[in-house]
Design a protein around this motif. Structure first.
Motif, PDB file in Angstrom:
ATOM      1  N   MET A 199     -10.763  23.750  30.189  1.00 42.54           N
ATOM      2  CA  MET A 199      -9.191  23.638  30.171  1.00 42.54           C
ATOM      3  C   MET A 199      -8.760  23.743  28.747  1.00 42.54           C
ATOM      4  SD  MET A 199      -8.787  20.599  33.102  1.00 42.54           S
ATOM      5  CE  MET A 199      -8.884  21.058  34.806  1.00 42.54           C
ATOM      6  N   GLY A 200      -7.466  23.842  28.471  1.00 42.93           N
ATOM      7  CA  GLY A 200      -6.801  23.575  27.292  1.00 42.93           C
ATOM      8  C   GLY A 200      -5.435  22.818  27.296  1.00 42.93           C
ATOM      9  N   MET A 201      -4.623  23.523  26.594  1.00 45.13           N
ATOM     10  CA  MET A 201      -3.517  22.968  26.307  1.00 45.13           C
ATOM     11  C   MET A 201      -2.355  24.061  26.303  1.00 45.13           C
ATOM     12  SD  MET A 201      -3.073  21.363  22.557  1.00 45.13           S
ATOM     13  CE  MET A 201      -3.525  22.165  21.239  1.00 45.13           C
ATOM     14  N   ALA A 202      -2.154  25.008  27.204  1.00 43.29           N
ATOM     15  CA  ALA A 202      -1.374  26.132  27.046  1.00 43.29           C
ATOM     16  C   ALA A 202       0.130  25.434  27.296  1.00 43.29           C
ATOM     17  CB  ALA A 202      -1.697  27.087  28.051  1.00 43.29           C
ATOM     18  N   GLY A 203       0.376  24.509  27.930  1.00 40.65           N
ATOM     19  CA  GLY A 203       1.558  23.808  28.356  1.00 40.65           C
ATOM     20  C   GLY A 203       2.243  23.099  27.248  1.00 40.65           C
ATOM     21  N   ARG A 204       1.489  23.085  25.954  1.00 39.47           N
ATOM     22  CA  ARG A 204       1.878  22.651  24.814  1.00 39.47           C
ATOM     23  C   ARG A 204       1.959  23.564  23.703  1.00 39.47           C
ATOM     24  NH1 ARG A 204       1.251  17.353  21.613  1.00 39.47           N
ATOM     25  NH2 ARG A 204       1.099  17.824  19.418  1.00 39.47           N
ATOM     26  N   SER A 205       0.991  24.417  23.522  1.00 41.25           N
ATOM     27  CA  SER A 205       0.962  25.491  22.546  1.00 41.25           C
ATOM     28  C   SER A 205       1.340  27.016  23.114  1.00 41.25           C
ATOM     29  CB  SER A 205      -0.444  25.720  22.001  1.00 41.25           C
ATOM     30  OG  SER A 205      -1.399  25.815  23.075  1.00 41.25           O
ATOM     31  N   GLY A 206       1.377  27.133  24.304  1.00 46.43           N
ATOM     32  CA  GLY A 206       1.733  28.304  24.955  1.00 46.43           C
ATOM     33  C   GLY A 206       0.476  29.357  25.229  1.00 46.43           C
ATOM     34  N   PHE A 207       0.792  30.305  25.948  1.00 45.97           N
ATOM     35  CA  PHE A 207      -0.238  31.228  26.303  1.00 45.97           C
ATOM     36  C   PHE A 207      -0.076  32.436  24.906  1.00 45.97           C
ATOM     37  CE2 PHE A 207      -0.282  29.723  30.544  1.00 45.97           C
ATOM     38  CZ  PHE A 207      -1.565  29.429  30.659  1.00 45.97           C
TER      39      PHE A 207
END
Length: 383
Positions: free
Chosen positions: A297-305
């Motif tokens: 998992m990551g934080m694409a909802g914060r940093s973007g894809f």
């Protein structure tokens, strides 16, 4: 939906054939099995199959003894009386007897079908290619206009009240969508740490999407997912059987826990996805936990894809930034759903210091102490 019929009295061979079909991501419900010629002809009177995998040494009746020309007699019945049966698109003959293959090969070739030695592996390649051809021919047909469906999937530690708000907003604008709100039991942050708990949700969601594609075969699908729901949707789409015919118009990933380097190319090609919108809260600190504490998992909802296939839109707010104002859904989501909204949007206003912090967080170059603090914060959230 494509259906596959195995006509085989040897259970060991049947298991191997079925295992190969499942490996090729054919759904188990799409595979049927009979052991005799009569059973097969009775099914072909009332059902339609894309591919039949046919043994040669078959009994004529369920309780009969196998005969060498059993499979050929089935071919002859279909050939002599085609109006009586639903003829399959393809028949693949399989036999373990080399003498039968030599004797009956011409019968298959005369109908443009193929006969193969079960002991060799070439039949697996043939099966794979014929399935790919069958599925391509099905998806290339013109789709009948059948209205649009919106599927919404919520995240963890919530019952997804935003799903009702989304439906109400779209309906208030008098757009004709069918709404399907996928709900699952309360899912804790502790469960998020362990892949086995995620897999339960993903498997059930994949089954639900497959059923949805059968219920609305001529419709396009718009998907809204929040937080863990974004991960569940993407993984469910990855695990759908290849026989699942689904067309996705728009995919909205909100506060996504996906990794920023995830590649959507395969999903875009397979489901003809027109647009993917990644809706980000640039102050979403919750995603730091998924980024550092959760495997895969990551934080694409914060940093973007990364890349150009996804439209990243950044809002001022945290994990539930869409609740910051009552008319947020009307202003930012409904217009895009209906094809007349502003696709690009960015409220970020970073100082140089904040930019450097974000880069450091994204690349995981943070002190070990900070990592421990975030784990402690994660535990506090669970309790």
């Amino acid at each position: 939906m494509s259906k596959y019929l195995i006509v085989e009295d040897d259970l060991v061979k049947f298991s191997a054939i079925k295992e190969e079909l499942l490996r090729l991501k054919i759904g188990e419900n799409d595979v049927e099995h009979v052991i005799s010629v009569n059973e097969a002809t009775n099914l072909l009177k009332v059902r339609v199959y894309s591919i039949i995998i046919l043994d040669l040494n078959l009994p004529m009746t369920k309780n009969g003894r196998p005969v060498e020309n059993g499979g050929i007699s089935l071919l002859n019945k279909l050939k002599s009386n085609p109006s009586k049966y639903n003829l399959p698109k393809q028949i693949i003959g399989l036999t373990s007897f080399e003498n039968l293959k030599k004797e009956q090969n011409s019968n298959f070739e005369s109908l443009c079908f193929s006969l193969h030695d079960f002991q060799l592996s070439d039949w697996k390649t043939v099966l794979k290619n014929k399935i790919a051809w069958d599925l391509s021919s099905n998806t290339s047909k013109a789709r009948v206009s059948g209205g649009d469906v919106i599927l919404s999937v919520h995240g963890i530690r919530t019952l997804g009240h935003w799903q009702e708000k989304l439906e109400k907003s779209v309906c208030n604008h008098q757009y004709n969508f069918v709404f399907k709100k996928y709900k699952y039991n309360y899912f804790s942050a502790f469960q998020l740490l362990f892949p086995k708990y995620r897999k339960v949700v993903i498997k059930k969601l994949a089954s639900e999407i497959e059923i949805l594609s059968e219920q609305y075969p001529d419709s396009t699908l718009t998907v809204f997912a929040h937080s863990f729901g974004t991960y569940a949707v993407v993984k469910a789409l990855e695990n759908l059987p290849v026989s699942c015919d689904l067309h996705i118009s728009k995919l909205f990933l909100v506060s996504s826990v996906m990794k920023s380097n995830y590649c959507f190319n395969n999903l875009i090609r397979r489901f003809s996805i027109k647009d993917i919108f990644n809706e980000c809260g640039y102050n979403d600190n919750v995603l730091l936990l998924s980024h550092y504490a959760c495997v895969d998992m990551g934080m694409a909802g914060r940093s973007g894809f990364e890349g150009a296939r996804v439209i990243n839109r950044f809002y001022n707010g945290g994990h539930d930034f869409f609740n910051r104002e009552d008319d947020f859904i009307d202003k930012f989501w409904v217009p895009v759903i209906c094809g007349n909204g502003n696709e690009k949007f960015d409220e970020r206003d970073f100082s140089k210091f904040r930019e450097n912090i974000e880069i450091m967080l994204y690349t995981k170059h943070i002190p070990f102490v900070l990592f421990i603090l975030m784990l402690l914060l994660f535990v506090l959230l669970v309790l």
